[in-house]
Design a protein around this motif. Structure first.
Motif, PDB file in Angstrom:
ATOM      1  N   PRO A 235       0.739  -1.241   0.003  1.00 35.36           N
ATOM      2  CA  PRO A 235       0.011   0.014   0.032  1.00 35.36           C
ATOM      3  C   PRO A 235       1.058   1.276   0.029  1.00 35.36           C
ATOM      4  CG  PRO A 235       0.039  -0.882   2.049  1.00 35.36           C
ATOM      5  CD  PRO A 235       0.655  -1.925   1.357  1.00 35.36           C
ATOM      6  N   VAL A 236       2.256   1.217   0.368  1.00 31.95           N
ATOM      7  CA  VAL A 236       2.990   2.335   0.340  1.00 31.95           C
ATOM      8  C   VAL A 236       4.216   2.156  -0.561  1.00 31.95           C
ATOM      9  CG1 VAL A 236       2.236   3.028   2.632  1.00 31.95           C
ATOM     10  CG2 VAL A 236       4.354   1.418   2.273  1.00 31.95           C
ATOM     11  N   ALA A 237       4.833   3.375  -0.972  1.00 32.17           N
ATOM     12  CA  ALA A 237       6.046   3.041  -1.739  1.00 32.17           C
ATOM     13  C   ALA A 237       7.224   2.660  -0.894  1.00 32.17           C
ATOM     14  CB  ALA A 237       6.168   4.283  -2.493  1.00 32.17           C
ATOM     15  N   ILE A 238       7.879   1.545  -1.413  1.00 33.77           N
ATOM     16  CA  ILE A 238       9.258   0.989  -0.431  1.00 33.77           C
ATOM     17  C   ILE A 238      10.164   1.455  -1.086  1.00 33.77           C
ATOM     18  CG2 ILE A 238      10.165  -1.014   0.401  1.00 33.77           C
ATOM     19  CD1 ILE A 238       7.608  -2.681  -0.388  1.00 33.77           C
ATOM     20  N   GLY A 239      11.254   2.042  -0.141  1.00 32.89           N
ATOM     21  CA  GLY A 239      12.535   2.426  -0.633  1.00 32.89           C
ATOM     22  C   GLY A 239      13.538   1.667  -0.904  1.00 32.89           C
ATOM     23  N   PRO A 240      14.735   1.937  -1.222  1.00 29.61           N
ATOM     24  CA  PRO A 240      15.715   0.734  -1.168  1.00 29.61           C
ATOM     25  C   PRO A 240      15.764  -0.062  -0.117  1.00 29.61           C
ATOM     26  CG  PRO A 240      16.458   2.947  -2.301  1.00 29.61           C
ATOM     27  CD  PRO A 240      15.117   3.444  -1.454  1.00 29.61           C
ATOM     28  N   ARG A 241      15.929  -1.212  -0.206  1.00 29.89           N
ATOM     29  CA  ARG A 241      15.909  -2.227   0.762  1.00 29.89           C
ATOM     30  C   ARG A 241      16.995  -1.969   1.846  1.00 29.89           C
ATOM     31  NH1 ARG A 241      12.656  -6.470   0.815  1.00 29.89           N
ATOM     32  NH2 ARG A 241      12.203  -6.371  -1.039  1.00 29.89           N
ATOM     33  N   PHE A 242      18.157  -1.465   1.392  1.00 25.80           N
ATOM     34  CA  PHE A 242      19.323  -1.316   2.388  1.00 25.80           C
ATOM     35  C   PHE A 242      19.580  -0.057   2.988  1.00 25.80           C
ATOM     36  CE2 PHE A 242      19.831  -5.514   0.390  1.00 25.80           C
ATOM     37  CZ  PHE A 242      19.902  -6.330   1.679  1.00 25.80           C
ATOM     38  N   GLY A 243      18.705   0.875   2.357  1.00 22.65           N
ATOM     39  CA  GLY A 243      19.091   2.488   2.921  1.00 22.65           C
ATOM     40  C   GLY A 243      20.269   2.833   2.525  1.00 22.65           C
ATOM     41  N   ALA A 244      20.961   3.366   3.505  1.00 23.85           N
ATOM     42  CA  ALA A 244      22.244   3.800   3.209  1.00 23.85           C
ATOM     43  C   ALA A 244      23.436   2.993   2.658  1.00 23.85           C
ATOM     44  CB  ALA A 244      22.917   4.552   4.523  1.00 23.85           C
ATOM     45  N   TRP A 245      23.298   1.766   2.919  1.00 27.55           N
ATOM     46  CA  TRP A 245      23.905   0.571   2.350  1.00 27.55           C
ATOM     47  C   TRP A 245      23.579   0.108   0.929  1.00 27.55           C
ATOM     48  CZ3 TRP A 245      28.281  -0.960   4.592  1.00 27.55           C
ATOM     49  CH2 TRP A 245      28.535  -0.817   6.095  1.00 27.55           C
ATOM     50  N   THR A 246      22.842   0.751   0.392  1.00 31.03           N
ATOM     51  CA  THR A 246      22.238   0.406  -0.781  1.00 31.03           C
ATOM     52  C   THR A 246      23.397   0.326  -2.104  1.00 31.03           C
ATOM     53  OG1 THR A 246      20.024   1.140  -0.651  1.00 31.03           O
ATOM     54  CG2 THR A 246      20.463   0.852  -2.758  1.00 31.03           C
ATOM     55  N   LEU A 247      24.037   1.521  -1.880  1.00 32.60           N
ATOM     56  CA  LEU A 247      25.115   1.262  -3.017  1.00 32.60           C
ATOM     57  C   LEU A 247      26.005   0.342  -2.908  1.00 32.60           C
ATOM     58  CD1 LEU A 247      26.953   4.942  -3.972  1.00 32.60           C
ATOM     59  CD2 LEU A 247      28.250   2.643  -4.197  1.00 32.60           C
TER      60      LEU A 247
ATOM     61  N   VAL B 191      26.060  -2.683  -1.648  1.00 36.76           N
ATOM     62  CA  VAL B 191      25.420  -3.742  -1.779  1.00 36.76           C
ATOM     63  C   VAL B 191      25.095  -3.747  -3.246  1.00 36.76           C
ATOM     64  CG1 VAL B 191      23.418  -5.452  -1.459  1.00 36.76           C
ATOM     65  CG2 VAL B 191      24.387  -3.882   0.341  1.00 36.76           C
ATOM     66  N   THR B 192      24.796  -3.005  -4.116  1.00 42.73           N
ATOM     67  CA  THR B 192      24.511  -2.763  -5.401  1.00 42.73           C
ATOM     68  C   THR B 192      25.680  -3.078  -6.095  1.00 42.73           C
ATOM     69  OG1 THR B 192      22.786  -1.487  -5.336  1.00 42.73           O
ATOM     70  CG2 THR B 192      23.623  -1.652  -7.541  1.00 42.73           C
TER      71      THR B 192
ATOM     72  N   ILE C 257      15.886 -10.104 -10.746  1.00 41.38           N
ATOM     73  CA  ILE C 257      15.686 -10.190  -9.551  1.00 41.38           C
ATOM     74  C   ILE C 257      16.542  -9.560  -8.431  1.00 41.38           C
ATOM     75  CG2 ILE C 257      17.138 -12.359  -9.043  1.00 41.38           C
ATOM     76  CD1 ILE C 257      13.536 -12.164  -7.964  1.00 41.38           C
ATOM     77  N   ALA C 258      17.808  -9.613  -8.755  1.00 39.01           N
ATOM     78  CA  ALA C 258      18.666  -8.763  -7.809  1.00 39.01           C
ATOM     79  C   ALA C 258      18.064  -7.183  -7.679  1.00 39.01           C
ATOM     80  CB  ALA C 258      19.946  -8.749  -8.144  1.00 39.01           C
ATOM     81  N   LEU C 259      17.819  -6.667  -8.902  1.00 40.54           N
ATOM     82  CA  LEU C 259      17.018  -5.072  -8.811  1.00 40.54           C
ATOM     83  C   LEU C 259      15.840  -5.284  -8.305  1.00 40.54           C
ATOM     84  CD1 LEU C 259      18.161  -4.150 -12.350  1.00 40.54           C
ATOM     85  CD2 LEU C 259      19.235  -3.271 -10.478  1.00 40.54           C
ATOM     86  N   LEU C 260      15.123  -6.039  -8.325  1.00 38.16           N
ATOM     87  CA  LEU C 260      13.588  -5.871  -7.789  1.00 38.16           C
ATOM     88  C   LEU C 260      13.913  -6.191  -6.425  1.00 38.16           C
ATOM     89  CD1 LEU C 260      10.613  -6.093  -8.263  1.00 38.16           C
ATOM     90  CD2 LEU C 260      10.798  -8.536  -8.470  1.00 38.16           C
ATOM     91  N   PHE C 261      14.976  -6.856  -5.908  1.00 37.79           N
ATOM     92  CA  PHE C 261      14.993  -7.192  -4.359  1.00 37.79           C
ATOM     93  C   PHE C 261      15.449  -6.041  -3.928  1.00 37.79           C
ATOM     94  CE2 PHE C 261      17.318  -8.365  -0.809  1.00 37.79           C
ATOM     95  CZ  PHE C 261      16.710  -8.910  -0.026  1.00 37.79           C
ATOM     96  N   LEU C 262      16.525  -5.321  -4.702  1.00 36.27           N
ATOM     97  CA  LEU C 262      17.190  -4.370  -4.047  1.00 36.27           C
ATOM     98  C   LEU C 262      16.344  -2.921  -4.046  1.00 36.27           C
ATOM     99  CD1 LEU C 262      20.734  -4.752  -5.739  1.00 36.27           C
ATOM    100  CD2 LEU C 262      20.149  -4.811  -3.118  1.00 36.27           C
TER     101      LEU C 262
END
Length: 266
Positions: free
Chosen positions: A139-151, A153-154, A178-183
């Motif tokens: 129901p809400v927009a979900i941000g990058p899964r790992f927050g500040a660690w997203t870069l 991890v990507t 699948i990796a992009l959809l998860f991240l």
């Protein structure tokens, strides 16, 4: 197998192989490497290195067309994410190519990696549907899964995909998606596909050129595969609207996992 002089009797088979894989790619969006390399190794008996090298250049060419469509028509490429992924995958690709050229790796090891990559791709196809449904139902927009660690991890994800794709030619499509959809679960599906395609082009092109440098690419084979794949992709993309992915994806996922088992325990 010497492909500098392909028999007229064999050429139509390679065109047909390209057409079948292209049709399935257009129908389901699955990366061609997941299907093409196993087909070349099992059905036609090619050396795994030659099959991988040729398929990598095949993927680079076909994916370029896909990106032109996605970015030109939909503006659906997240170039920032492409850069982060490439920061991991390109150095990894160069390192693997160096090792392949200077360290003897036998065909059994490469087949095992192919098997693991095929198994992972089949599992990813099944998990992708689950993740996509979950993201769509949120129901809400979900941000990058790992927050500040997203870069970081990507970048690390790109590194792993770079290693796997360079060793097997498998994974740039299904595993990257699948990796992009998860991240990045809030990214629309069209942007995930466009971003994954854009990242796969330099990855497969550099890896393919590396195999070419090592003498593990057949241009006659590449040409015949392309002749078949282009109309196959066109027809498959038009038929896809009439066939449920909910039926096709599990079937192809099971096929890929079976191929993986065959490679690992062959």
């Amino acid at each position: 197998m010497d492909l500098t002089h392909i028999s007229p009797l064999d050429a139509p088979l390679y065109v047909l192989a390209g057409m079948v894989v292209g049709f399935l790619v257009g129908l389901t969006g699955i990366g061609g490497g997941s299907l093409m390399t196993p087909l070349l190794v099992f059905a036609f008996g090619f050396d795994p290195r030659l099959a991988i090298g040729t398929d990598l250049l095949f993927a680079a060419i076909t994916k370029t067309g896909g990106v032109l469509i996605h970015h030109g028509n939909h503006r659906s490429v997240e170039w920032r994410i492409v850069g982060w992924m490439a920061a991991g995958s390109i150095p990894a690709t160069l390192a693997v190519l160096y090792l392949l050229e200077h360290i003897s790796i036998n065909a059994a090891v490469i087949k095992t990696v192919l098997g693991v990559a095929s198994l992972a791709t089949g599992l990813a196809m099944i998990y992708y549907d689950r993740l996509a449904r979950k993201a769509a139902a949120s129901p809400v927009a979900i941000g990058p899964r790992f927050g500040a660690w997203t870069l970081p991890v990507t970048v690390a994800t790109g590194l792993l995909i770079g290693v796997l794709v360079t060793l097997s030619s498998v994974g740039a499509g299904a595993l990257g998606t699948i990796a992009l959809l998860f991240l990045y679960p809030k990214l629309p599906a069209v942007r995930i596909v466009g971003t994954d395609l854009a990242h796969a082009i330099p990855l497969t092109a550099i890896a393919g050129l590396g195999y070419l440098h090592m003498g593990s690419v057949s241009f006659p084979l590449l040409g015949f595969l392309l002749v078949g794949s282009l109309p196959g992709i066109y027809v498959g993309s038009h038929v896809s609207a009439r066939i449920s992915e909910g039926v096709l994806r599990p079937i192809l996922a099971t096929l890929l996992m079976g191929i993986g088992v065959k490679f690992v325990w062959a």
